[in-house]
Write a protein that holds these residues in place. Structure first.
Motif, PDB file in Angstrom:
ATOM      1  N   ILE A  81       0.870  -1.183   0.000  1.00  0.00           N
ATOM      2  CA  ILE A  81       0.000   0.000   0.000  1.00  0.00           C
ATOM      3  C   ILE A  81       0.901   1.226   0.000  1.00  0.00           C
ATOM      4  O   ILE A  81       1.803   1.359   0.833  1.00  0.00           O
ATOM      5  CB  ILE A  81      -0.962   0.025   1.206  1.00  0.00           C
ATOM      6  N   ILE A  82       0.652   2.104  -0.965  1.00  0.00           N
ATOM      7  CA  ILE A  82       1.388   3.360  -1.090  1.00  0.00           C
ATOM      8  C   ILE A  82       0.494   4.470  -0.559  1.00  0.00           C
ATOM      9  O   ILE A  82      -0.605   4.694  -1.067  1.00  0.00           O
ATOM     10  CB  ILE A  82       1.768   3.643  -2.554  1.00  0.00           C
ATOM     11  N   ILE A  83       0.952   5.153   0.460  1.00  0.00           N
ATOM     12  CA  ILE A  83       0.192   6.260   1.045  1.00  0.00           C
ATOM     13  C   ILE A  83       0.751   7.549   0.468  1.00  0.00           C
ATOM     14  O   ILE A  83       1.881   7.948   0.757  1.00  0.00           O
ATOM     15  CB  ILE A  83       0.281   6.234   2.582  1.00  0.00           C
ATOM     16  N   GLY A  84      -0.035   8.173  -0.403  1.00  0.00           N
ATOM     17  CA  GLY A  84       0.414   9.360  -1.123  1.00  0.00           C
ATOM     18  C   GLY A  84       0.510   9.078  -2.603  1.00  0.00           C
ATOM     19  O   GLY A  84       1.365   8.289  -3.025  1.00  0.00           O
ATOM     20  N   GLY A  85      -0.343   9.707  -3.389  1.00  0.00           N
ATOM     21  CA  GLY A  85      -0.420   9.394  -4.814  1.00  0.00           C
ATOM     22  C   GLY A  85       0.042  10.508  -5.721  1.00  0.00           C
ATOM     23  O   GLY A  85      -0.556  10.750  -6.776  1.00  0.00           O
ATOM     24  N   ILE A  95      -2.712   2.478  -4.229  1.00  0.00           N
ATOM     25  CA  ILE A  95      -2.318   3.861  -3.927  1.00  0.00           C
ATOM     26  C   ILE A  95      -3.490   4.526  -3.226  1.00  0.00           C
ATOM     27  O   ILE A  95      -4.620   4.484  -3.715  1.00  0.00           O
ATOM     28  CB  ILE A  95      -2.008   4.648  -5.212  1.00  0.00           C
ATOM     29  N   ILE A  96      -3.230   5.149  -2.079  1.00  0.00           N
ATOM     30  CA  ILE A  96      -4.266   5.907  -1.373  1.00  0.00           C
ATOM     31  C   ILE A  96      -3.835   7.365  -1.326  1.00  0.00           C
ATOM     32  O   ILE A  96      -2.726   7.680  -0.877  1.00  0.00           O
ATOM     33  CB  ILE A  96      -4.488   5.386   0.061  1.00  0.00           C
ATOM     34  N   ASP A  97      -4.701   8.247  -1.798  1.00  0.00           N
ATOM     35  CA  ASP A  97      -4.339   9.661  -1.874  1.00  0.00           C
ATOM     36  C   ASP A  97      -5.545  10.532  -1.541  1.00  0.00           C
ATOM     37  O   ASP A  97      -6.665  10.257  -1.978  1.00  0.00           O
ATOM     38  CB  ASP A  97      -3.831  10.013  -3.267  1.00  0.00           C
ATOM     39  N   SER A  98      -5.305  11.598  -0.757  1.00  0.00           N
ATOM     40  CA  SER A  98      -6.395  12.487  -0.336  1.00  0.00           C
ATOM     41  C   SER A  98      -6.535  13.717  -1.220  1.00  0.00           C
ATOM     42  O   SER A  98      -7.420  14.548  -1.004  1.00  0.00           O
ATOM     43  CB  SER A  98      -6.179  12.919   1.119  1.00  0.00           C
ATOM     44  N   GLY A  99      -5.650  13.879  -2.217  1.00  0.00           N
ATOM     45  CA  GLY A  99      -5.810  14.948  -3.203  1.00  0.00           C
ATOM     46  C   GLY A  99      -5.426  16.331  -2.734  1.00  0.00           C
ATOM     47  O   GLY A  99      -6.093  17.311  -3.075  1.00  0.00           O
ATOM     48  N   LYS A 158      -1.909  13.633 -13.722  1.00  0.00           N
ATOM     49  CA  LYS A 158      -3.008  12.924 -14.394  1.00  0.00           C
ATOM     50  C   LYS A 158      -2.468  11.919 -15.415  1.00  0.00           C
ATOM     51  O   LYS A 158      -2.928  10.771 -15.487  1.00  0.00           O
ATOM     52  CB  LYS A 158      -3.952  13.905 -15.078  1.00  0.00           C
ATOM     53  N   THR A 159      -1.503  12.362 -16.216  1.00  0.00           N
ATOM     54  CA  THR A 159      -0.901  11.455 -17.200  1.00  0.00           C
ATOM     55  C   THR A 159      -0.257  10.265 -16.506  1.00  0.00           C
ATOM     56  O   THR A 159      -0.421   9.113 -16.927  1.00  0.00           O
ATOM     57  CB  THR A 159       0.148  12.203 -18.040  1.00  0.00           C
ATOM     58  N   ALA A 160       0.471  10.547 -15.423  1.00  0.00           N
ATOM     59  CA  ALA A 160       1.126   9.474 -14.675  1.00  0.00           C
ATOM     60  C   ALA A 160       0.103   8.490 -14.114  1.00  0.00           C
ATOM     61  O   ALA A 160       0.277   7.268 -14.214  1.00  0.00           O
ATOM     62  CB  ALA A 160       1.962  10.066 -13.545  1.00  0.00           C
ATOM     63  N   LYS A 161      -0.960   9.025 -13.541  1.00  0.00           N
ATOM     64  CA  LYS A 161      -1.995   8.162 -12.953  1.00  0.00           C
ATOM     65  C   LYS A 161      -2.632   7.274 -14.020  1.00  0.00           C
ATOM     66  O   LYS A 161      -2.839   6.069 -13.810  1.00  0.00           O
ATOM     67  CB  LYS A 161      -3.054   9.013 -12.254  1.00  0.00           C
ATOM     68  N   ASP A 162      -2.950   7.852 -15.166  1.00  0.00           N
ATOM     69  CA  ASP A 162      -3.554   7.075 -16.261  1.00  0.00           C
ATOM     70  C   ASP A 162      -2.618   5.941 -16.691  1.00  0.00           C
ATOM     71  O   ASP A 162      -3.062   4.809 -16.924  1.00  0.00           O
ATOM     72  CB  ASP A 162      -3.850   7.978 -17.455  1.00  0.00           C
ATOM     73  N   GLN A 163      -1.334   6.235 -16.796  1.00  0.00           N
ATOM     74  CA  GLN A 163      -0.375   5.222 -17.229  1.00  0.00           C
ATOM     75  C   GLN A 163      -0.187   4.144 -16.162  1.00  0.00           C
ATOM     76  O   GLN A 163      -0.106   2.951 -16.480  1.00  0.00           O
ATOM     77  CB  GLN A 163       0.960   5.886 -17.566  1.00  0.00           C
ATOM     78  N   VAL A 164      -0.125   4.553 -14.899  1.00  0.00           N
ATOM     79  CA  VAL A 164       0.073   3.591 -13.814  1.00  0.00           C
ATOM     80  C   VAL A 164      -1.120   2.646 -13.691  1.00  0.00           C
ATOM     81  O   VAL A 164      -0.960   1.434 -13.520  1.00  0.00           O
ATOM     82  CB  VAL A 164       0.323   4.335 -12.483  1.00  0.00           C
ATOM     83  N   LEU A 165      -2.328   3.192 -13.801  1.00  0.00           N
ATOM     84  CA  LEU A 165      -3.520   2.368 -13.614  1.00  0.00           C
ATOM     85  C   LEU A 165      -3.811   1.473 -14.818  1.00  0.00           C
ATOM     86  O   LEU A 165      -4.739   0.659 -14.782  1.00  0.00           O
ATOM     87  CB  LEU A 165      -4.724   3.248 -13.292  1.00  0.00           C
ATOM     88  N   THR A 178      -2.616  -4.864 -11.804  1.00  0.00           N
ATOM     89  CA  THR A 178      -2.438  -5.163 -10.378  1.00  0.00           C
ATOM     90  C   THR A 178      -2.383  -3.906  -9.513  1.00  0.00           C
ATOM     91  O   THR A 178      -2.238  -3.991  -8.292  1.00  0.00           O
ATOM     92  CB  THR A 178      -1.148  -5.977 -10.142  1.00  0.00           C
ATOM     93  N   VAL A 179      -2.492  -2.737 -10.145  1.00  0.00           N
ATOM     94  CA  VAL A 179      -2.434  -1.473  -9.398  1.00  0.00           C
ATOM     95  C   VAL A 179      -3.814  -0.837  -9.355  1.00  0.00           C
ATOM     96  O   VAL A 179      -4.496  -0.747 -10.374  1.00  0.00           O
ATOM     97  CB  VAL A 179      -1.431  -0.491 -10.037  1.00  0.00           C
ATOM     98  N   SER A 180      -4.225  -0.387  -8.178  1.00  0.00           N
ATOM     99  CA  SER A 180      -5.500   0.313  -8.033  1.00  0.00           C
ATOM    100  C   SER A 180      -5.299   1.587  -7.215  1.00  0.00           C
ATOM    101  O   SER A 180      -4.254   1.793  -6.591  1.00  0.00           O
ATOM    102  CB  SER A 180      -6.560  -0.584  -7.391  1.00  0.00           C
ATOM    103  N   PHE A 181      -6.305   2.442  -7.235  1.00  0.00           N
ATOM    104  CA  PHE A 181      -6.206   3.781  -6.637  1.00  0.00           C
ATOM    105  C   PHE A 181      -7.441   4.039  -5.786  1.00  0.00           C
ATOM    106  O   PHE A 181      -8.564   3.742  -6.202  1.00  0.00           O
ATOM    107  CB  PHE A 181      -6.105   4.834  -7.747  1.00  0.00           C
ATOM    108  N   LEU A 182      -7.236   4.588  -4.596  1.00  0.00           N
ATOM    109  CA  LEU A 182      -8.347   4.915  -3.692  1.00  0.00           C
ATOM    110  C   LEU A 182      -8.233   6.371  -3.278  1.00  0.00           C
ATOM    111  O   LEU A 182      -7.226   6.800  -2.719  1.00  0.00           O
ATOM    112  CB  LEU A 182      -8.297   4.012  -2.453  1.00  0.00           C
TER     113      LEU A 182
END
Length: 299
Positions: free
Chosen positions: A9-13, A33-37, A63-70, A74-78
């Motif tokens: 779990i990565i805290i900070g996105g 990845i958990i991120d509060s924005g 945004k570009t990074a998030k789109d590519q990572v997801l 096996t990677v998800s975002f909360l």
């Protein structure tokens, strides 16, 4: 309800967290990845000194990074905020503000820092736009312009020498009586840098772009940009709460493998280092993801 289980779990996105997630996604690790924005550079209009991304906004890069990572399955975002971490290596429980409980083998803090800006009206509205901290990130855009340095300690001389590379129209604003010694004052003035001791009443600006600095005596001074290096604190208090060592500067202590003093807990990015930039955060995240995967393989 049964807790969802993850390997990491990565805290900070933001940049470091997303970069680590890409390394882990490519290593086929079940990662969340958990991120509060609330990134520290959310007001900054452009990011610089990062090849291939120079001039893009931090939000665009993220945004570009998030789109590519997801794109890695096996990677998800909360979108949530972590409020508690308990447990130990291989068996951590993460609790979020919305009440979600999650289980993970490893944790990476990529939570960044929170700047503690001085209580000067207008300065927060200009932060990251025309009130800036790093000449490598923003100095080129203000080269040759009327520039100030808000500083009043033993770092002021070094800061003045540094910023003199970008402009000769430079003023140090001490916001009150000078606190550094006479020799340093002399060296600063030898650089043709003016020192103004008057107390600041506020920053006059339009949409974050400084027009002038006003003083409590009623006078103003035209200024285009203002450098300052405010104190900071960890954006997330949890690493310290769970026993991660914090150095005298307030940064999370990590070794060459991005490990904190708590087994199974890693940290990367601004929360661990004084060199704060998108490029260095990306590099640190890439390394952290690979090193976490290496430890999982070794175990």
């Amino acid at each position: 309800m049964e807790k969802q289980e993850f390997e990491v779990i990565i805290i900070g996105g933001s940049y470091s967290g997303l970069s680590a997630a890409m390394s882990l996604g490519r290593a086929i690790r079940k990662t969340l990845i958990i991120d509060s924005g609330a990134p520290c550079n959310q007001q900054t209009p452009q990011s610089h000194n990062f090849i291939t991304q120079d001039g893009f906004s931090p939000a665009q890069i993220a945004k570009t990074a998030k789109d590519q990572v997801l794109a890695y399955p096996t990677v998800s975002f909360l979108n949530d905020k972590v409020v508690q971490v308990t447990g130990e290596n291989h068996n951590f429980t993460v609790l979020t503000a919305t009440g979600i409980q999650l289980s993970t083998k490893k944790i990476l803090f990529a939570t960044g820092l929170k700047d503690l800006l001085p209580d000067i009206p207008g300065i927060a509205s200009c932060w990251g736009i025309s009130v800036i901290h790093c000449p490598y990130c923003h100095g080129y855009e203000y080269k040759g312009q009327s520039t100030g340095i808000l500083s009043n300690d033993d770092t002021t001389l070094h800061f003045s020498k540094l910023i003199s590379n970008w402009t000769k129209d430079l003023t140090v604003f001490t916001n009150g009586e000078i606190k550094f010694d006479a020799d340093q004052q002399q060296q600063i003035r030898a650089l043709n840098v003016t020192i103004v001791e008057k107390q600041i009443a506020g920053i006059i600006h339009t949409d974050g772009h400084i027009e002038s600095i006003s003083f409590i005596d009623g006078t103003q001074q035209k200024t285009d940009a203002l450098y300052t290096r405010p104190p900071f604190t960890q954006h997330c208090p949890i690493p310290e709460k769970i026993g991660c060592e914090i150095d005298p500067k307030g940064l999370i202590v990590v070794d060459n493998f991005k490990k904190t003093s708590v087994p199974g807990v890693y940290a990367a990015g601004d929360c661990t280092e004084a060199m704060r930039s998108v490029a260095s955060s990306v590099a640190a995240g890439t390394a952290a993801g690979a090193l976490i995967n290496h430890e999982l393989i070794s175990e």
